[in-house]
Design an enzyme around this catalytic site. Structure first.
Site, short mmCIF file in Angstrom:
data_model
loop_
_atom_site.label_atom_id
_atom_site.label_comp_id
_atom_site.label_asym_id
_atom_site.label_seq_id
_atom_site.Cartn_x
_atom_site.Cartn_y
_atom_site.Cartn_z
N ALA A 176 0.89 -1.17 -0.15
CA ALA A 176 0.03 0.12 0.01
C ALA A 176 0.90 1.27 -0.05
O ALA A 176 2.07 1.30 0.50
CB ALA A 176 -0.82 0.01 1.34
N PRO A 177 0.52 2.21 -0.85
CA PRO A 177 -0.81 2.53 -1.39
C PRO A 177 -0.84 1.79 -2.83
O PRO A 177 -1.89 2.04 -3.50
CB PRO A 177 -0.84 4.00 -1.48
CG PRO A 177 0.35 4.59 -1.60
CD PRO A 177 1.07 3.54 -0.83
N LYS A 198 4.16 0.60 -6.38
CA LYS A 198 5.07 -0.57 -6.89
C LYS A 198 4.24 -1.53 -7.46
O LYS A 198 4.51 -1.97 -8.82
CB LYS A 198 6.06 -0.99 -5.80
CG LYS A 198 6.91 0.27 -5.56
CD LYS A 198 8.48 -0.10 -4.99
CE LYS A 198 9.01 1.15 -4.92
NZ LYS A 198 8.59 1.95 -3.98
N ARG A 224 -5.12 0.41 4.79
CA ARG A 224 -4.19 0.92 3.78
C ARG A 224 -4.22 -0.14 2.55
O ARG A 224 -4.24 0.12 1.46
CB ARG A 224 -2.69 0.75 4.24
CG ARG A 224 -2.30 2.06 5.24
CD ARG A 224 -0.86 1.84 5.65
NE ARG A 224 0.22 1.63 4.58
CZ ARG A 224 0.82 2.88 3.99
NH1 ARG A 224 0.19 4.31 4.33
NH2 ARG A 224 1.58 2.80 3.01
N CYS A 272 12.96 3.88 1.20
CA CYS A 272 13.17 5.55 0.96
C CYS A 272 13.77 6.24 2.06
O CYS A 272 13.49 7.12 2.67
CB CYS A 272 11.64 5.92 0.69
SG CYS A 272 10.67 5.90 2.10
#
Ligand code: SAM
Length: 453
Positions: A114-115, A118, A141, A234
Site C-alpha cells: 500500500a498504497p 510499486k 491501507r 526510502c
C-alpha cells in the site's frame, strides 16, 4: 527546514564532503512524478501526449512511462486520473520495479504494497499476463491499495491483508519475483513531509532495521529457486540498506546480490531511494508451488455460482460484447462475483486463499441481485472502449461540465433512446457506469469516489 541534530551528524559521517550538498538539498523544492498506465495508453491514443503538453511534463530518466510534473499542475484533479491513465508516484520510487523487471506471465508478490505505487507499476509490466499478489498488513491501507488497483483497471491481481509470516506458510517457493518495499525510517520523505523529521530518531532507525530483518526471511522463503527479490527503502542510512542486505546474505548464502542502486536528492531529481536486487540460487527443498486440488463445492454453492455466471454472461453479451476474461475461475463472495486470475504453471485457486484475509480476490465483476446483474466499477475500468457496445462518450474539450457533473455523482441528460447499462467514457477512456433510460443517464460512479465541490 529544521533537521534533528543526530540526523545531520549521521549524514555527515555517511557522506563526508558530499554531505553539505546533501543537506542543502533540503532548501530546494521537492519533486513530483506521475507514471502513465501503459495498459490504458494504447497505440494511437493521444491522451499521454495531451497530458504531457498540458502539464509541461519532463521525462524521468530511469522509468520510461514516468514524468516529472510541477506542483501547480495538480494532475490528481484531472478526469484522466479518475480513468486510471496515470498513477502519481514519487519519481525515485519508480526506479525499483524497473530493476526488478517483471515480465508478462511472471507470478509476482508485492509484500508491503500500500498504497500501490510499486504494485501498479508491476502490473503494468505484466501486461495482463501472469499473476500479482499485492499484500498489505494494515487493513485501512489495504483498502486504499485495492482502490488503486481498481482505478488502474488491473484484472490479474489479488489484494490481500496478511502478515508476511502467514503468507510464507501458504506460498513457500511460489513466486518468480518478489518486491519488498520495506517499512522504513523514511529519511527520504523529510522534504515531502516535515513531520517525518519530527518522527525520526536513532531508535526508529534501529527498530526499522530489526523489523526489516523480521520480514525479509519470509520473502526469501516465498521465492522460488532462481527467483528475484527486490528490496527497497526510502531511507538513506546504511543500517536499513546495505547492512540489512549484508546480514541477509550471511543468513541465506543461497542469495546472490546482483545489484544495488541509490538515488540521492543532491545528485538526482528525486527524493531518494535505495534498491537491492537479489537472486535465490538454491536447490529448493520446500513444497514448490504446492499443488492444491480444487475443493468440492456444495450443491447449493454450485447452483448459486452457475446462476451468477449465467447472469454475468448475459450482461457481457449485451453490454461488453468484445470483452474476454483472462484465464481464471469465478468466485462468489456472498452475492459478489469475482474472477480469480490464474497464471500458467502455478497452481492457484480459491482453495489457496482459504483462511487468508483477501480484500480483492481478482477482478470484481459485479453483484447478483435475484435475477439482476449489477456491474462493478472495477469492471468498467478493466475494459476498453472497443469492448463496450452501449457507451456514452464525453469530450474533454466540449463536455467538461458534464464530465465534472458525472464525477460529482449527478444524473445527466443524454436525449438518446438507449435503455440500460452504458459505459461512460472520457474521450476513449472508461471512467464508470451509468444506466440510461428515457434520455437520462442515472449515475453509478461509486459514492466513495465522487469528487466534492
Ligand atoms: N510499496 C508501497 C508503494 O509503492 O506504494 C509503499 C510501501 S510502504 C514503504 C511500506 C508498507 O509496509 C506500509 O504500507 C506499511 O503499512 C507496511 N508494513 C508496516 N509494517 C509491516 C510489517 N511488519 N510487515 C509487512 N508490512 C508492513
Amino acid at each position: 527546514m529544521k533537521l534533528p541534530a543526530d540526523y545531520i551528524e549521521r549524514m555527515r559521517l555517511l557522506l563526508g564532503e558530499d554531505s553539505e550538498k546533501f543537506l542543502s538539498s533540503y532548501e530546494a523544492a521537492r519533486t513530483h512524478g506521475l507514471r502513465f498506465n501503459m495498459g490504458k495508453i494504447n497505440a494511437g491514443c493521444s491522451a499521454a501526449e495531451e497530458i504531457i503538453e498540458q502539464f509541461g511534463l519532463e521525462p524521468i530518466p530511469w522509468c520510461e512511462p514516468g514524468y516529472y510534473y510541477d506542483e501547480s499542475a495538480r494532475p490528481g484533479k484531472h478526469p484522466y486520473h479518475a480513468a486510471g491513465l496515470y498513477y502519481i508516484q514519487e519519481p525515485s520510487a519508480m526506479s525499483v520495479v524497473e530493476l526488478l523487471d517483471p515480465k508478462p506471465g511472471d507470478v509476482v508478490l508485492d509484500l508491503a504494497a500500500a498504497p500501490g505505487g510499486k504494485s501498479t507499476h508491476i502490473a503494468d509490466k505484466l501486461q495482463g499476463e501472469g499473476l500479482l499478489i499485492a499484500n498489505e498488513i494494515h487493513l485501512a491501507r489495504a483498502k486504499i491499495l485495492s482502490e488503486n488497483i481498481e482505478r488502474m483497471g488491473i484484472a490479474n491481481c489479488v489484494v490481500m491483508n496478511a502478515s508476511p509470516d502467514r503468507l510464507a506458510e501458504r506460498f513457500p517457493g511460489f513466486f518468480d519475483k518478489i518486491m519488498l518495499d520495506a517499512p522504513c525510517s523514511g529519511e527520504g520523505m523529510i522534504r515531502k513531509d516535515p513531520n517525518a523529521a519530527a518522527e525520526w530518531s536513532v531508535d526508529l532507525v534501529r527498530k526499522c532495521a530489526t523489523r526489516q530483518m523480521d520480514i525479509l526471511p519470509d520473502a526469501v522463503r516465498m521465492l522460488k529457486p532462481g527467483g528475484i527479490l527486490a528490496y527497497s527503502t526510502c531511507t538513506f542510512n546504511r543500517e536499513e540498506n546495505e547492512d540489512t542486505i549484508q546480514a541477509l546474505i550471511e543468513r541465506f548464502p543461497e542469495l546472490e546480490l546482483l545489484q544495488t542502486e541509490r538515488i540521492w536528492p543532491h545528485l538526482h531529481k528525486g527524493e531518494g531511494h535505495f534498491a537491492a536486487i537479489l537472486k535465490k540460487n538454491a536447490e529448493y527443498t520446500e513444497d514448490l508451488r504446492e499443488k492444491i486440488k480444487p475443493g468440492q463445492k456444495s450443491d447449493k454453492t454450485n447452483k448459486l455460482m452457475s446462476e451468477a455466471i449465467s447472469l454475468f454472461e448475459d450482461f457481457q453479451k449485451q453490454v461488453l460484447p468484445g470483452f474476454r476474461l483472462g484465464p481464471g475461475e469465478p468466485l462468489l463472495f456472498g452475492n459478489q462475483l469475482y474472477h480469480l486470475p490464474y497464471a500458467a504453471g502455478c497452481s492457484f485457486g480459491d482453495q489457496t486463499l482459504q483462511s487468508l484475509k483477501v480484500v480483492r480476490p481478482g477482478l470484481h465483476l459485479g453483484e447478483v441481485k435475484k435475477t439482476r446483474f449489477i456491474p462493478a466499477h472495477s469492471l468498467a475500468l478493466a475494459v476498453n472502449k472497443r469492448s463496450a457496445k452501449p457507451s456514452h462518450t464525453y469530450s474533454l474539450a466540449a463536455d467538461s461540465r458534464e464530465i465534472l457533473a458525472y464525477l460529482h455523482g449527478e444524473a445527466l441528460i443524454t436525449k438518446r433512446s438507449v435503455q440500460g447499462w452504458v459505459i461512460v467514457l472520457i474521450e476513449d477512456h472508461p471512467v464508470g457506469w451509468g444506466k440510461e433510460s428515457e434520455g437520462q443517464l442515472k449515475n453509478h460512479y461509486p459514492k466513495g469516489l465522487r469528487w466534492l465541490f
